[in-house]
Design an enzyme around this catalytic site. Structure first.
Site, short mmCIF file in Angstrom:
data_model
loop_
_atom_site.label_atom_id
_atom_site.label_comp_id
_atom_site.label_asym_id
_atom_site.label_seq_id
_atom_site.Cartn_x
_atom_site.Cartn_y
_atom_site.Cartn_z
N CYS A 177 0.79 -1.04 -0.15
CA CYS A 177 -0.01 -0.20 0.03
C CYS A 177 0.86 1.24 -0.15
O CYS A 177 1.96 1.29 -0.26
CB CYS A 177 -0.92 0.09 1.24
N GLY A 199 -1.37 0.85 -4.78
CA GLY A 199 -2.61 0.09 -4.47
C GLY A 199 -3.77 0.37 -4.86
O GLY A 199 -4.19 1.54 -4.72
N ASN A 228 2.05 0.45 5.86
CA ASN A 228 2.35 -0.28 4.70
C ASN A 228 3.55 -1.08 5.25
O ASN A 228 4.25 -0.82 5.77
CB ASN A 228 3.15 0.96 3.61
N GLY A 229 3.29 -2.46 4.72
CA GLY A 229 4.06 -3.46 5.06
C GLY A 229 3.43 -4.75 5.67
O GLY A 229 2.17 -5.02 5.47
N TYR A 257 10.77 -1.47 -9.41
CA TYR A 257 9.52 -1.76 -9.81
C TYR A 257 8.44 -0.92 -9.32
O TYR A 257 7.49 -0.17 -9.86
CB TYR A 257 8.93 -3.05 -10.18
#
Length: 483
Positions: free
Chosen positions: A20, A48, A126-127, A271
């Site tokens: 996210c 996301g 996030n994670g 990426y």
């Protein structure tokens, strides 16, 4: 089953998933922040696309009430001007999500909002935690009732529980961080504080920005440009920053004493991130240019044209062209109204989605030897289809270059790399992979180039090397068990 049938039978998406993006803002002048958070999330949409949400409150009230709105879909699908106008408050957090742990459903959308004895807490995360099941059980046995299946709620509960015994929210965050193992970037809004925290290894990015008298915490610096904010600095791995009406304060007690043990996710540079972002002083765009140059130096091929698979392959293709002298060109027309291939959590229409998303310019490739550069090959299904599309358009040769090493191991820190058996590189030779994707040749970025690509910063390469900076979990956190 022949090799081509085996490829087409794979039922999972080719591209990788990022957990996210997070965004937090505190306007010290008292202005409403919801609209700015919305535009910030828009800039993070690539991180996301399953769900999004915003939670805001007003620091001027005697006991601030948190207003929240979240839903499934893209930012412009979930939010309307009327909804944003109804979210009044000068402090808030926002979130865009793709599910890597926890199902894809509205109850798992973030931010999470807790009402507890000390007030309110709104958090975006996030994670992935590798010890989330154990932490969850600890809370459940003490009476906690969970509303979601995500590890973010585990973090929020532990912060709230620690807050009862600590003098400040930031102290509670530090105490909770001592229990957390894994990857996380947190943005937390308490009644009158905005707090950001990054795990000690620095897996996930987080930076600080400033716009007039408002402070911002965000996953990527590109979102600061979108809202007209200036970049202040990155949050250090292990650092907790607290923003109040008096400015910024910092707690570095959780930072690793040995910074060489830090482990930034290298796939942010390869990426995930937008090319106009900068992480820990390293430009994502320059990282990808450098990867392309390295491919040209290490894997030279005689060809007529170098092309990138949009979007993350484009900069690497340009780097290859700059180093090799082979002309850089455009071979693919991308439908701008289609998101990243991995966005839909189901595979039912994934094969046709590749052609919906990309079309080949026949005039550009017909009769030419083409070098096609992509950021990665996961299962090989998408690469196989794109190579075939180039051949159908008249390409005489197709040489595939990959700006990352082969995937050989799953990730447990927020990147949805599948189990080893589903990775095309697992147990296969380079020649076998080349044959499976239908290319004339195939080359990967060499492992030793990764550190150079990240500006010499300590990085996590576990998905390529199997060298995990934190021991993998022994319990199921991603729909499977660690091997």
């Amino acid at each position: 089953m022949n090799e081509e049938m085996e490829l087409s039978a794979m039922e999972e998406p080719e591209k990788l998933h990022e957990e996210c993006g997070v965004f937090g803002m505190y306007d010290l002048d008292g202005g409403d922040v919801a609209s700015t958070i919305y535009y910030g999330l828009f800039a993070l949409q690539h991180r996301g696309q399953e769900s999004c949400g915003i939670a805001v409150s007003d620091t001027k009230g005697p006991r601030p009430r948190v207003s929240t709105y979240k839903g499934m879909g893209l930012c412009n699908e979930v939010f309307t001007p009327e909804i944003l106008e109804g979210l009044g408050g000068d402090i808030g957090v926002g979130h865009v999500r793709y599910s890597t742990a926890g199902s894809s459903s509205r109850e798992n959308a973030q931010p999470l909002v807790l009402n507890y004895v000390k007030g309110t807490l709104a958090m975006a995360h996030n994670g992935n935690l590798v010890n989330a099941p154990a932490l969850r059980r600890e809370l459940e046995y003490s009476g906690a009732i969970f509303q979601t299946t995500i590890d973010s709620e585990v973090i929020a509960y532990h912060i709230a529980r620690e807050r009862v015994h600590t003098p400040t929210v930031q102290a509670a965050v530090a105490q909770a961080m001592r229990k957390l193992k894994g990857a996380y970037a947190l943005v937390i809004a308490s009644p009158r504080k905005l707090i950001g925290a990054r795990d000690p290894f620095g897996f996930k990015p987080l930076c600080i920005g400033k716009k007039d008298h408002a402070y911002v915490l965000v996953s990527e610096s590109c979102a600061l440009d979108t809202i007209g904010a200036e970049f202040v600095r990155d949050v250090e791995p292990g650092e907790i920053v607290t923003i109040t009406k008096d400015g910024i304060s910092s707690d570095r007690s959780m930072c690793l004493p040995d910074k060489t043990r830090q482990a930034r996710c290298v796939f942010e540079y390869i990426y995930f991130a937008r090319p106009d972002s900068v992480f820990d002083g390293v430009s994502v765009y320059h990282s990808r240019i450098y990867a392309g140059r390295c491919l040209a130096l290490d894997s030279p091929v005689e060809a007529d044209l170098v092309v990138g698979v949009p979007e993350s392959g484009n900069a690497a293709a340009l780097g290859y062209s700059m180093e090799s002298g082979i002309p850089y060109g455009t071979a693919f027309v991308k439908n701008s109204y289609v998101g990243r291939t991995f966005i839909k959590p189901k595979q039912s229409n994934r094969v046709s989605a590749v052609r919906v998303k990309l079309n080949v310019l026949k005039e550009a490739v017909a009769g030419k030897r083409v070098i096609m550069i992509d950021d990665s090959i996961v299962r090989g299904t998408t690469s196989h289809q794109i190579v075939r599309m180039l051949r159908d358009a008249g390409a005489k040769e197709v040489h595939v270059m990959v700006s990352s090493p082969p995937f050989l191991h799953p990730c447990y820190f927020g990147t949805d790399i599948p189990s080893r058996e589903q990775l095309i590189a697992h147990g296969k030779t380079l020649e076998e992979i080349t044959r499976l994707i239908g290319a004339d040749s195939l080359s990967y970025l060499r492992m030793e180039r990764l550190s150079e690509m990240a500006g010499g910063l300590p990085i996590c390469t576990a998905c390529f090397s199997g060298d995990y900076p934190i021991a993998p979990p022994v319990e199921d956190i991603r729909g499977e068990y660690a091997e």
